[in-house]
Structure formats: C-alpha cells, structure tokens
Motif scaffolding. Structure first.
Motif, short mmCIF file in Angstrom:
data_model
loop_
_atom_site.label_atom_id
_atom_site.label_comp_id
_atom_site.label_asym_id
_atom_site.label_seq_id
_atom_site.Cartn_x
_atom_site.Cartn_y
_atom_site.Cartn_z
N LEU A 233 0.84 -1.19 0.00
CA LEU A 233 0.00 0.00 0.00
C LEU A 233 0.88 1.24 0.00
CD1 LEU A 233 -2.79 1.38 0.29
CD2 LEU A 233 -2.54 1.11 2.76
N GLU A 235 -0.28 4.72 -0.43
CA GLU A 235 -0.90 5.80 0.34
C GLU A 235 -2.41 5.69 0.21
OE1 GLU A 235 -0.04 9.65 -1.12
OE2 GLU A 235 -0.33 9.15 -3.23
N SER A 236 -3.09 6.38 1.09
CA SER A 236 -4.55 6.47 1.08
C SER A 236 -4.94 7.93 1.28
CB SER A 236 -5.16 5.61 2.18
OG SER A 236 -4.87 4.24 1.98
N LYS A 237 -5.72 8.45 0.35
CA LYS A 237 -6.16 9.83 0.44
C LYS A 237 -7.47 9.99 -0.31
CE LYS A 237 -3.35 11.36 -3.52
NZ LYS A 237 -2.31 12.31 -3.99
N LEU A 240 -9.46 7.00 -1.47
CA LEU A 240 -8.84 6.11 -2.44
C LEU A 240 -7.58 5.49 -1.85
CD1 LEU A 240 -9.17 8.30 -5.66
CD2 LEU A 240 -10.73 6.54 -4.84
N SER A 241 -7.31 4.26 -2.24
CA SER A 241 -6.11 3.54 -1.78
C SER A 241 -5.25 3.23 -3.00
CB SER A 241 -6.50 2.25 -1.05
OG SER A 241 -7.30 2.53 0.08
N PHE A 242 -3.99 3.59 -2.94
CA PHE A 242 -3.06 3.40 -4.06
C PHE A 242 -2.10 2.26 -3.71
CE2 PHE A 242 -4.58 7.70 -4.25
CZ PHE A 242 -4.77 7.95 -5.60
N LEU A 318 -5.82 -5.34 2.02
CA LEU A 318 -6.77 -4.24 1.87
C LEU A 318 -7.17 -3.99 0.42
CD1 LEU A 318 -5.25 -1.64 4.37
CD2 LEU A 318 -7.08 -3.30 4.78
N THR A 325 -12.45 1.65 -5.39
CA THR A 325 -11.65 2.71 -4.76
C THR A 325 -10.17 2.34 -4.69
OG1 THR A 325 -12.10 1.79 -2.56
CG2 THR A 325 -13.60 3.49 -3.39
N CYS A 326 -9.75 1.22 -5.24
CA CYS A 326 -8.35 0.82 -5.23
C CYS A 326 -7.72 1.18 -6.57
CB CYS A 326 -8.22 -0.68 -4.96
SG CYS A 326 -8.83 -1.18 -3.34
N ARG A 327 -6.54 1.75 -6.52
CA ARG A 327 -5.87 2.26 -7.72
C ARG A 327 -4.52 1.58 -7.91
NH1 ARG A 327 -10.30 3.62 -8.16
NH2 ARG A 327 -11.20 5.72 -8.33
#
Length: 671
Positions: A233, A235-237, A240-242, A318, A325-327
């Motif tokens: 993972l 980052e999360s902002k 959204l989770s990258f 995750l 919402t996952c990128r």
C-alpha cells in the motif's frame, strides 16, 4: 416497540433472579417490581397474598420457551400499575390482601389450564385498562420512548426497511463477485447440469493456498510456490487507496532472464524459463500470445488464468476488486502485467460467449485508474454492455460521466447510447410512458450523433450489407466527402467502432429507425441548421491526434481496420505483447543491468572480431555488471589473438590442380 427494549430502558433483566429451595416450582407474577420489593414466597403464598394479579404456575423452566403471552404479562402489569392510585400501591406494599370482584378462590390447576385461563384474563384486563386510564398517560410514555429509540436509530445509522435512497446506490464502477465467474453466466444460458457435468465426479485435488475470485486453480497446474511477487500500500487519500506490485530479488532475476529470452525471438527459451519459474507473469503472457498465434486457444487461455492466479495470490489484504476505490498506477512496470492479464482474459470471455462476465472485467480494469484510463476501456465498455443487454448500465454511465468526461465526443458512445435507448423501448415489460420516452430520447441522440459524425453512416451501411437510398448516397453531407474529410484520429476511432460493433445494427427494426432519423437530419441540413456548421468546426479542432492510450487500445484490439489507420510513428516501433507502447513517463523501481549488445555499432573489423569471439569488447564498451568472471578489455584482446593464431595455424590451402585421386572423397576439408 419490543418488550425487551422496554425492559432494557427500565433497567430490568429477566431470568436472573436468585434460585430458592423450590426453584423448580415458581410463580411468574405480572408485576416484576412486586417480586423485587416483596419477600420471597413459595408457590402457595404467591397465590394468596398478591395485589389482585394472577400468577402462572410453571413446573419446568423450559415450558416458557413456547409461551408467547408471557411477554404480554409484563406489559399488562406496567399499564395497570400506571393507572392505579398511589394509595393502592401503598396497601399492596404493606401486604393487605385484596380479593377479586367475583370472590373466587384460586385453586391449584395444571399448568396448561392456568396458561389458557391466564390468556383470557389478560385480554380482558388490557381492554379494561384502556378504558380506565384517563388521558392515556402510559401510551404517552411509550410514544416518548419510541421517539427516543427513533432518534437513536437515526444517529447510529440504522436504516429502516423500504426503498433505498438515491445516495445509497452502488458506484457505477462497482464490480460484483458473482459476475466475475463465467460459470455463473453459462449456467443461466445452458443450465447447471450442462456446465458442471464434467465436475460431478469429485476427485481429490491439490490443495491451493487460498480461494480466488478471478480464476479457479486447476489440478494440471504446477504446484504453487510464492514466486517473489507481492503488493504494498503506497498511500490512502480522499477515500482512495493506491497500491503497487513489488518484485523480490529472485523475481527480478527471472525478469532479466525473460527479457533476454524475448530478445532472442525464440519461444522455447520462455518455455525453459517457465520450467524453473512456473508462475512468472510476463513469461505466461508472452507465451500465451505465441500459443494464440499458433491457434492453440485453450493453452493460451490456460496460461492467462495461471498469470491471474499468481497475481491474485499476491494481493494486499486491503486491496479490493469490487469497491472501485483501489488504484494501480500504470506507469509502474510491475502493475502493467495485471492490466494486460485482465484485458486478455476479458477478450477470451467475450469470444467464449460470456459478455456479461467480460463487462465485469472491463469495469474492473476501468476502476483501477479511471482518470487516465491507460487501456482506454471507454472505447469498449459500451460494446460489452450492449452485447450483455445491460442497457440500463450503459445509460447510467453516460448520464453520470458525460458532464466531466464528454463521452458524447467519442463515436462509440455517440451511437451506442441512442441504440441502447431504442432497444430499451422495444421491451414489452415496461410501462407505455417509459417506452415512448426512451424512443424519443433515442431519436434525439441519434440525430445528434449523425450530425456530429456523418462519416459513420455510409461505412456502417456497407458493413451491414444495406444499399442506401440514392437521396442519401448522393447528398453532400453523407456522401464520400464526409468520410474523406475526417481527421486521421477520428477515422481511427470510427474504424475501431465499426469493426467491433457493426453487427449490432443489422436488425430490421433498428435499420428502419435509423432510416427515419437520417431523413430528419437531411431536412435539418437542407434547412441550414447552425448546429451542422458548429459540429464541423468542432471536428476539425478536437481530433487532431489520438493520445497514446488509444493507440495502445487499437494494438491490443487487433482489429484490422483500426490497426491499418495507425500513424507511421506507431507502426514502426517494436511492440511487445507483455508491454505494448509503454508510457513515456514510466516509473522504474529497479533498473535492468547493462548487457553487451549483440551487434556492434563500430567498424567492420570490430564486427568481424565479434563474430569470431562473442566476448570481445571494444574500448567504448563495458562488460555486463553482476556477471562473475567478466573479461576486461586486455583479456579480451589476448583471447582474440590466441583464437586468430590457432585459426591461422590450422588453415590450409588445397591445390586446385592436384589430381582427383589425392582426395578420393572429392571435398576439401580443414584439419
């Protein structure tokens, strides 16, 4: 309001009284407060000394399970206690016994009779209490409690049954797990027995480490062991989770060997690599393309499924396939393999006759990076939605994304959305007003599409083997000039759409509806509608050059008409199946070690020396880093001199004028 909630608000708990010596025979009284305040009594005293309330004798605690009216007893006691005067309560607390109005004496009766008589008495008492209570003070108290509970439910977020609000609708890119399995769609078409017929005799299969959604592991696959692929993972902002895939050192070594095998242009080298690394993703993708070119579709699909299984086993806890919402950033080479594996699996599913499952894969790819859309799935999602007959989803996507993505400027959406409205108006299970509204909307949108893209009509009719009317064929707006005057980028999009979706327009009802709207457009053109000129100016400005992701999509689609329309700067590049047209701003997490080029760019003598000795290096070249025993420049020259000296020592010239008897075999050989 439930009785249990009422007891909780009053701070009472049922069934927690201390057990006495005669606990197996006890009296359930209607007023729980009287039990707590008065002294503990046996069965006999409980019946004689009370406040006029009947008790229920129970010999076994488990008989209470099926007694439904025992809950009503406590409510009746509460209502009666609210309606009685305080003086009566005082007399009851001092233990003054009161007899009933009929003066009957309660006798010991069996539990069944006492329960039946208790039910009738409670109903009568409830009716009397409703009549005797002035102003309904107890009802007001209960209403206040109900309001408190409603306020608590609203604050805690509990929803009441009923139609869900519009805000609670699922995201437009939400993916459903059950639609990722093609067997679900095949069962709907052919039945479960036809699909699962071969799987009926269950045999002991290999145990795989986890359950997956994208593929089902097969017993014919090699035993799975972690290949060194993982996900972290970043980052999360903003909700959204990258994420990003990562390669271990062992996996990086396998990746370097794979690149060497690709440069050799020999598929057998990839097969050798897969023997040592059976779950290396890029090798599986490249070998799948080789099998597909050799018409081995079953093996090609099996290799893609194995690649998807390898990547799904490396998912972060995750990472969610369905949330939207996952990128995954396509600029990272480690992430591209997942995009390409999903795309190739989607193509196999569409060819297999599972458009609904293919649509779900398309939504999944689009949800990984919807803003950039590296594989340009917006050029394909409308086609899959129409094939799956999911017209409502296509219309919803167009309505929600038109404002910020200008989907109407793409020829595929400009023609597919009105077609979806028209096909929706042909359904008989909808109300009449909805059918007429969908038909009007379809006619309005198709006229806008024909005005914006007039060069689509004549090729579409040619694909559908329909001869156009002479009025339409000879008109300047839809004639040959409309197709010739299109910008190259627009011609590429039109060729892609027609090559993929032309068969959706072959229905006679669809052609009749299209003909009606073509005549309406011709009337507007002849009348000098200013919209026609505005659309022409917009075409000249918007479609100057197609972006790189559209070129990547055309290459992956393998549609001949669209590939032929690619610009020369794209067709002259070397395109690899495992990474077609990589982004120019690629983010590398590790760099491939430098290695010797097989072809020297120096003079002819250096090229000759390299043909004799592959390890020969010139002054400007350096040996490959990380390779043990690499030769430096002096060692290479010494070895070259030794090789040339040995070659010259064993080099002999045969006498051409010598008689044939000296060489009976008739061949000149080197010693």
């Amino acid at each position: 309001m439930s009785r249990r909630a009422l007891r909780r608000l009053r701070g009472e708990q049922r069934g927690q009284e201390p057990l006495g010596p005669d606990a197996l025979q006890f009296v359930l009284q209607e007023d729980d407060d009287a039990e707590e305040e008065g002294p503990k009594r046996g069965p006999g005293s409980g019946r004689s000394g009370g406040t006029g309330k009947e008790g229920v004798q129970v010999n076994n605690r488990f008989e209470l399970i099926n007694i439904e009216d025992l809950e009503d007893d406590s409510v009746a006691s509460v209502e009666k206690s609210d309606c009685t005067l305080s003086g009566d309560k005082g007399r009851a607390q001092h233990g003054n016994p009161e007899t009933k109005r009929d003066g009957d004496v309660i006798k010991a009766t069996p539990p069944e009779q006492s329960n039946a008589s208790g039910k009738l008495r409670k109903k009568k008492k409830k009716q009397k209490n409703k009549k005797n209570c002035p102003g309904g003070s107890s009802e007001n108290v209960l209403e206040d409690i109900d309001r408190i509970l409603e306020r608590i439910e609203d604050n805690s977020g509990f929803s009441r049954p009923g139609p869900p609000p519009l805000i609670s609708r699922k995201h437009v890119l939400y993916v459903e797990h059950r639609h990722l399995n093609p067997d679900t769609e095949l069962k709907r078409y052919f039945g479960a027995r036809a699909v699962l017929g071969e799987q009926r005799p269950r045999q002991r299969q290999r145990v795989y480490p986890k359950c997956t959604w994208l593929t089902t592991p097969k017993s014919t696959w090699p035993r799975y062991s972690k290949p060194g692929l993982s996900m972290r993972l970043l980052e999360s902002k903003k909700g959204l989770s990258f994420f990003a895939f990562e390669h271990s050192e062992e996996y990086q070594q396998a990746q370097h060997k794979f690149l060497v095998a690709v440069e050799s242009m020999e598929p057998n080298n990839i097969v050798v690599l897969l023997q040592t690394s059976p779950y290396h993703v890029d090798s599986l993708l490249q070998l799948s393309d080789a099998c597909r070119f050799q018409e081995d579709q079953e093996m090609a699909r099996d290799l893609i499924e194995r690649a998807l299984y390898s990547m799904e086993c490396a998912f972060h806890p995750l990472f969610s396939l369905t949330s939207g919402t996952c990128r995954l950033d396509y600029r990272r080479p480690e992430n591209r393999s997942f995009y390409l594996a999903l795309y190739k699996q989607m193509n196999f599913l569409e060819k297999r006759g599972c458009p609904r499952t293919a649509l779900e894969y398309c939504k999944l790819i689009l949800s990984l990076e919807p803003d950039e859309d590296p594989l340009c799935m917006l050029l394909l999602v409308d086609h899959l939605a129409l094939r799956a007959r999911n017209y409502e989803y296509l219309i919803r996507l167009f309505q929600e994304w038109e404002a910020h993505r200008n989907l109407s400027q793409l020829p595929n959406f400009a023609f597919s959305v009105p077609l979806a409205y028209f096909l929706l108006s042909q359904q008989t299970d909808l109300p009449e007003h909805e059918l007429s509204s969908a038909r009007e909307k379809a006619s309005h949108l198709i006229q806008q599409a024909l005005t914006m893209f007039p060069g689509v009509l004549m090729p579409l009719l040619e694909y559908c083997s329909v001869r156009p009317d002479t009025t339409v064929a000879n008109h300047r707006f839809f004639g040959p000039d409309a197709e010739i005057s299109q910008p190259p980028a627009l011609s590429q999009l039109v060729s892609l759409y027609l090559g993929r979706s032309h068969f959706l327009w072959k229905e006679p009802a669809t052609m009749s509806w299209l003909e009606e709207n073509v005549r309406e457009v011709l009337q507007a053109v002849d009348a000098g509608d200013p919209t026609v000129e505005a659309c022409e100016n917009r075409r000249k400005v918007l479609y100057q050059r197609a972006p790189r992701n559209i070129h990547r999509h055309v290459i992956l689609s393998e549609i001949k008409e669209a590939v032929a329309a690619l610009p020369p700067d794209v067709t002259t590049q070397s395109v690899m199946g495992f990474d077609p047209l990589p982004p120019l701003d690629t983010i590398y997490s590790y760099v491939r070690p430098e290695r010797l080029s097989p072809v020297s760019h120096g003079n002819t003598i250096a090229l000759f020396f390299r043909s004799l000795l592959p390890n020969y290096t010139t002054e400007g070249e350096r040996p490959e880093e990380g390779v043990a025993g690499g030769l430096n420049r002096n060692q290479g020259l010494n070895r070259l001199m030794l090789a040339v000296r040995d070659m010259m020592a064993n080099f002999h010239f045969n006498d051409l004028e010598a008689p044939r008897e000296d060489n009976p075999e008739g061949e000149g050989d080197w010693d």
